[in-house]
Design a protein around this motif. Structure first.
Motif, PDB file in Angstrom:
ATOM      1  N   UNK A 136      -4.079   2.600 -13.200  1.00 39.16           N
ATOM      2  CA  UNK A 136      -2.814   3.147 -13.177  1.00 39.16           C
ATOM      3  C   UNK A 136      -2.979   4.839 -13.930  1.00 39.16           C
ATOM      4  N   UNK A 137      -4.033   4.635 -15.042  1.00 42.64           N
ATOM      5  CA  UNK A 137      -4.720   6.171 -15.939  1.00 42.64           C
ATOM      6  C   UNK A 137      -5.533   7.090 -14.549  1.00 42.64           C
ATOM      7  N   UNK A 138      -6.396   6.014 -13.771  1.00 42.96           N
ATOM      8  CA  UNK A 138      -7.192   6.422 -13.052  1.00 42.96           C
ATOM      9  C   UNK A 138      -6.365   7.119 -11.594  1.00 42.96           C
ATOM     10  N   UNK A 139      -5.374   6.911 -11.339  1.00 43.10           N
ATOM     11  CA  UNK A 139      -3.668   7.495 -10.458  1.00 43.10           C
ATOM     12  C   UNK A 139      -3.916   9.023 -11.505  1.00 43.10           C
ATOM     13  N   UNK A 140      -4.154   9.163 -12.177  1.00 45.04           N
ATOM     14  CA  UNK A 140      -3.666  11.167 -13.307  1.00 45.04           C
ATOM     15  C   UNK A 140      -4.248  11.490 -12.328  1.00 45.04           C
ATOM     16  N   UNK A 165       0.649  -1.020  -0.061  1.00 45.34           N
ATOM     17  CA  UNK A 165      -0.095   0.344   0.513  1.00 45.34           C
ATOM     18  C   UNK A 165       1.297   0.646  -0.395  1.00 45.34           C
ATOM     19  N   UNK A 166       2.556   1.156   0.933  1.00 47.77           N
ATOM     20  CA  UNK A 166       2.570   2.171   1.098  1.00 47.77           C
ATOM     21  C   UNK A 166       3.114   2.533  -0.457  1.00 47.77           C
ATOM     22  N   UNK A 167       3.682   1.402  -1.554  1.00 44.10           N
ATOM     23  CA  UNK A 167       4.242   1.063  -2.754  1.00 44.10           C
ATOM     24  C   UNK A 167       3.439   2.257  -3.582  1.00 44.10           C
ATOM     25  N   UNK A 168       2.438   1.104  -3.147  1.00 45.69           N
ATOM     26  CA  UNK A 168       1.225   2.307  -4.308  1.00 45.69           C
ATOM     27  C   UNK A 168       1.203   3.588  -3.990  1.00 45.69           C
ATOM     28  N   UNK A 169       1.147   3.816  -3.096  1.00 51.38           N
ATOM     29  CA  UNK A 169       0.608   5.471  -2.822  1.00 51.38           C
ATOM     30  C   UNK A 169       2.658   6.296  -3.500  1.00 51.38           C
ATOM     31  N   UNK A 170       2.227   5.989  -3.151  1.00 51.35           N
ATOM     32  CA  UNK A 170       4.181   6.516  -4.039  1.00 51.35           C
ATOM     33  C   UNK A 170       3.977   6.252  -4.967  1.00 51.35           C
ATOM     34  N   UNK A 171       3.533   5.672  -5.709  1.00 53.98           N
ATOM     35  CA  UNK A 171       4.121   5.256  -7.126  1.00 53.98           C
ATOM     36  C   UNK A 171       2.555   5.997  -8.255  1.00 53.98           C
ATOM     37  N   UNK A 172       0.895   6.432  -7.195  1.00 53.79           N
ATOM     38  CA  UNK A 172       0.060   6.451  -7.757  1.00 53.79           C
ATOM     39  C   UNK A 172       0.506   7.801  -7.285  1.00 53.79           C
ATOM     40  N   UNK A 173       0.947   8.936  -6.592  1.00 47.01           N
ATOM     41  CA  UNK A 173       1.723   9.902  -6.892  1.00 47.01           C
ATOM     42  C   UNK A 173       2.318  10.460  -7.948  1.00 47.01           C
ATOM     43  N   UNK A 174       3.160   9.536  -8.494  1.00 47.91           N
ATOM     44  CA  UNK A 174       3.882  10.357  -9.682  1.00 47.91           C
ATOM     45  C   UNK A 174       3.477  10.414 -10.940  1.00 47.91           C
ATOM     46  N   UNK A 175       1.925   9.274 -10.684  1.00 45.47           N
ATOM     47  CA  UNK A 175       1.463   9.146 -12.205  1.00 45.47           C
ATOM     48  C   UNK A 175       1.013  10.525 -13.298  1.00 45.47           C
ATOM     49  N   UNK A 176       0.718  11.556 -12.208  1.00 42.73           N
ATOM     50  CA  UNK A 176       0.946  12.551 -13.544  1.00 42.73           C
ATOM     51  C   UNK A 176       1.331  13.784 -14.189  1.00 42.73           C
ATOM     52  N   UNK A 177       3.011  13.182 -13.166  1.00 36.60           N
ATOM     53  CA  UNK A 177       3.606  13.767 -13.727  1.00 36.60           C
ATOM     54  C   UNK A 177       4.651  12.935 -14.507  1.00 36.60           C
TER      55      UNK A 177
END
Length: 166
Positions: free
Chosen positions: A126-130, A52-64
């Motif tokens: 993945x696209x949802x994180x953007x 979950x921690x890793x997921x949140x870190x990856x999700x935060x980077x999705x937009x950029x």
């Protein structure tokens, strides 16, 4: 060299380079899938809290970072790990390739039974994180409702939600 011979030679050269480009593309995708599997090897060994921690870190980077190949590979690995944990579905190479192609803005065609639901689910996660809406269209009303319902535990693990409109 006559005009007809030159055109024939140009066609042969063009065909050769087209074939070479296709081989490079296939080789490049194999390398990308290997990268996803390397990330997945690590993520699959984490407990749910650490993932979950890793997921949140990856999700935060999705937009950029959504258009960067390395990010796409890492993100698909995270979503694949959650897909296995929440739905018991393991991704095959054809599904990973399809998801990576979708993230690269390409259309993907899969034969019946090749796992369209899993492929689209991975890419949609993945696209949802953007932060942009991600819409999946199907001509089959039943499949729309089924996939929204069945993939909800997976989307929840990613911090997302799904719905269907028929």
């Amino acid at each position: 060299m006559q005009h007809a011979e030159r055109l024939l030679l140009e066609d042969e050269i063009s065909g050769f380079f087209s074939l070479l480009k296709t081989k490079w593309s296939v080789l490049g995708m194999r390398q990308r899938i290997a990268s996803v599997r390397d990330h997945l090897f690590i993520y699959d060994r984490l407990d749910d809290a650490d993932l979950t921690v890793q997921t949140q870190q990856v999700a935060q980077r999705a937009r950029t970072h959504i258009h960067q190949k390395h990010f796409q590979e890492q993100a698909i690995a995270v979503t694949t790990s959650w897909m296995r944990r929440r739905l018991g579905m393991a991704a095959y190479d054809v599904q990973l390739s399809g998801a990576l192609h979708l993230l690269s803005g390409r259309l993907v065609q899969l034969a019946p039974g090749e796992g369209k639901t899993l492929t689209i689910g991975l890419a949609a996660g993945v696209m949802g994180w953007t932060g942009n809406p991600c819409h999946i269209f199907t001509a089959n009303e039943y499949l729309a409702w089924r996939d929204a319902r069945d993939l909800q535990p997976f989307y929840n693990a990613l911090g997302l939600r799904a719905g269907a409109i028929a």
